[in-house]
Design a protein around this motif. Structure first.
Motif, mmCIF file in Angstrom:
data_model
loop_
_atom_site.group_PDB
_atom_site.id
_atom_site.type_symbol
_atom_site.label_atom_id
_atom_site.label_comp_id
_atom_site.label_asym_id
_atom_site.label_seq_id
_atom_site.Cartn_x
_atom_site.Cartn_y
_atom_site.Cartn_z
ATOM 1 N N THR A 140 -13.223 -78.870 -82.735
ATOM 2 C CA THR A 140 -12.695 -77.907 -83.418
ATOM 3 C C THR A 140 -13.713 -77.238 -84.149
ATOM 4 O O THR A 140 -13.495 -75.898 -84.251
ATOM 5 N N GLY A 141 -14.503 -77.717 -84.739
ATOM 6 C CA GLY A 141 -15.725 -77.083 -85.455
ATOM 7 C C GLY A 141 -16.473 -76.182 -84.592
ATOM 8 O O GLY A 141 -16.710 -74.740 -84.787
ATOM 9 N N MET A 142 -16.790 -76.597 -83.150
ATOM 10 C CA MET A 142 -17.476 -75.676 -82.348
ATOM 11 C C MET A 142 -16.681 -74.617 -81.785
ATOM 12 O O MET A 142 -17.188 -73.630 -81.403
ATOM 13 N N PHE A 143 -15.471 -74.874 -81.470
ATOM 14 C CA PHE A 143 -14.618 -73.930 -81.010
ATOM 15 C C PHE A 143 -14.732 -72.802 -82.134
ATOM 16 O O PHE A 143 -14.511 -71.757 -81.631
ATOM 17 N N LEU A 144 -14.258 -72.956 -83.411
ATOM 18 C CA LEU A 144 -14.268 -72.187 -84.458
ATOM 19 C C LEU A 144 -15.510 -71.184 -84.537
ATOM 20 O O LEU A 144 -15.542 -70.116 -84.716
ATOM 21 N N SER A 145 -16.746 -72.087 -84.441
ATOM 22 C CA SER A 145 -17.963 -71.388 -84.438
ATOM 23 C C SER A 145 -18.030 -70.397 -83.354
ATOM 24 O O SER A 145 -18.336 -69.214 -83.320
ATOM 25 N N SER A 146 -17.577 -70.770 -81.882
ATOM 26 C CA SER A 146 -17.763 -69.828 -80.928
ATOM 27 C C SER A 146 -16.601 -68.719 -81.114
ATOM 28 O O SER A 146 -17.130 -67.455 -80.762
ATOM 29 N N LEU A 147 -15.522 -68.962 -81.697
ATOM 30 C CA LEU A 147 -14.369 -67.873 -81.933
ATOM 31 C C LEU A 147 -15.018 -67.044 -82.834
ATOM 32 O O LEU A 147 -14.875 -65.592 -82.768
ATOM 33 N N LEU A 148 -15.331 -67.358 -83.996
ATOM 34 C CA LEU A 148 -16.103 -66.257 -85.096
ATOM 35 C C LEU A 148 -17.109 -65.392 -84.455
ATOM 36 O O LEU A 148 -17.485 -64.182 -85.023
ATOM 37 N N ASN A 149 -17.905 -65.977 -83.559
ATOM 38 C CA ASN A 149 -19.108 -65.157 -82.847
ATOM 39 C C ASN A 149 -18.717 -63.936 -82.098
ATOM 40 O O ASN A 149 -19.422 -63.195 -81.826
ATOM 41 N N VAL A 150 -17.286 -64.039 -81.713
ATOM 42 C CA VAL A 150 -16.715 -62.877 -81.279
ATOM 43 C C VAL A 150 -16.676 -61.679 -81.891
ATOM 44 O O VAL A 150 -17.036 -60.674 -81.453
ATOM 45 N N ILE A 151 -16.419 -61.999 -83.377
ATOM 46 C CA ILE A 151 -16.696 -60.903 -84.225
ATOM 47 C C ILE A 151 -17.910 -60.299 -84.287
ATOM 48 O O ILE A 151 -18.146 -59.031 -84.557
ATOM 49 N N GLN B 154 -24.344 -68.421 -79.269
ATOM 50 C CA GLN B 154 -23.664 -69.254 -80.110
ATOM 51 C C GLN B 154 -22.163 -69.520 -79.597
ATOM 52 O O GLN B 154 -21.664 -70.736 -79.390
ATOM 53 N N MET B 155 -21.587 -68.483 -78.837
ATOM 54 C CA MET B 155 -20.258 -68.544 -78.125
ATOM 55 C C MET B 155 -20.549 -69.430 -76.818
ATOM 56 O O MET B 155 -19.880 -70.474 -76.892
ATOM 57 N N VAL B 156 -21.707 -69.487 -76.073
ATOM 58 C CA VAL B 156 -21.874 -70.286 -75.141
ATOM 59 C C VAL B 156 -22.009 -71.915 -75.781
ATOM 60 O O VAL B 156 -21.296 -72.882 -75.030
ATOM 61 N N ILE B 157 -22.929 -72.182 -76.587
ATOM 62 C CA ILE B 157 -23.151 -73.412 -76.927
ATOM 63 C C ILE B 157 -21.834 -74.117 -77.831
ATOM 64 O O ILE B 157 -21.568 -75.156 -77.839
ATOM 65 N N GLY B 158 -20.979 -73.224 -78.624
ATOM 66 C CA GLY B 158 -19.822 -73.557 -79.093
ATOM 67 C C GLY B 158 -18.639 -73.760 -77.805
ATOM 68 O O GLY B 158 -18.274 -74.983 -78.386
ATOM 69 N N PHE B 159 -18.849 -73.055 -77.021
ATOM 70 C CA PHE B 159 -17.920 -73.508 -75.842
ATOM 71 C C PHE B 159 -18.053 -74.984 -75.139
ATOM 72 O O PHE B 159 -17.333 -75.723 -74.805
#
Length: 229
Positions: free
Chosen positions: A82-93, A209-214
């Motif tokens: 969940t944390g990695m997904f949220l990190s990836s999602l926030l980096n879209v912004i 970070q989007m890649v590593i989070g995904f």
């Protein structure tokens, strides 16, 4: 610290440095305007600093991802899917803000400071519309307003080196503050070139970070040892 968390923490620190740099760069022409004129919006250096590419695009829009990434080291919040997904999602912004900063900075470098485009040099001639950003033409990216001796080239001159100023000797004409025109040109060029580089770096860190989070969300992350150092 897991591999994913280590990468995330490094990205967070890098984004923190970049967002602070973006805010400072964006503030420079605003501060110069206040010092020179004693008020905002009066004889500004450019219309584009009022689009706040560094304060909003490279600054405020990067804060959520930066906070989340830095928290990965302090509170192990990214040591789960969940944390990695949220990190990836926030980096879209972050990516959206970085692209905005790059587009505004590129357009600002294309057009040059307001003093080169408007005799009255006031924001009354500024058109704050996102449609302006669609007018970017790579073939016009010659920076004639900066490399030429005069801020505005003669109407019958299309070659930026036609009046004897080349990229090799432009320093003798531009890197000094003997006039308001030269002062504004140097500040405008330095600020928006810096913001363009900040935007590019933020884009790269955000995408990584989007890649590593995904990947962390998809494949999972290794469990943390019993004690956090």
């Amino acid at each position: 610290m897991t591999c994913c968390e280590g990468w995330t923490s490094c990205n967070g620190f890098s984004l923190l440095v970049l967002l602070l740099l973006g805010i400072v760069l964006n503030a420079i022409p605003l501060i110069v305007n206040v010092v020179d004129e004693g008020q905002f919006f009066h004889n500004p250096i450019s219309c584009f600093e009022w689009w706040f590419p560094g304060i909003i695009g490279a600054g405020l829009m990067v804060i959520p991802a930066t906070t989340m990434s830095l928290a990965a080291r302090r509170r192990a919040c990214c040591n789960n899917r969940t944390g990695m997904f949220l990190s990836s999602l926030l980096n879209v912004i972050t990516v959206i803000g970085a692209v905005y900063c790059m587009l505004v900075s590129t357009q600002a470098l294309l057009e040059g400071p307001l003093i080169c485009n408007s005799p009255e040099n006031s924001t009354s001639s500024c058109e704050f519309s996102f449609s302006n950003l669609s007018d970017i033409r790579p073939e016009s990216f010659d920076l004639q307003w900066f490399f030429s001796e005069a801020c505005v080239a003669p109407a019958d001159v299309t070659d930026p080196t036609a009046n004897g100023i080349t990229a090799g000797d432009w320093r003798t004409h531009t890197l000094h503050f003997d006039s308001k025109e030269n002062k504004y040109r140097v500040i405008h060029f330095s600020v928006f070139l810096g913001l363009l580089l900040v935007g590019i770096l933020e884009l790269l860190f955000g995408l990584s970070q989007m890649v590593i989070g995904f990947l962390g969300c998809l494949c999972g992350v290794s469990k943390r040892r019993s004690r956090i150092v």
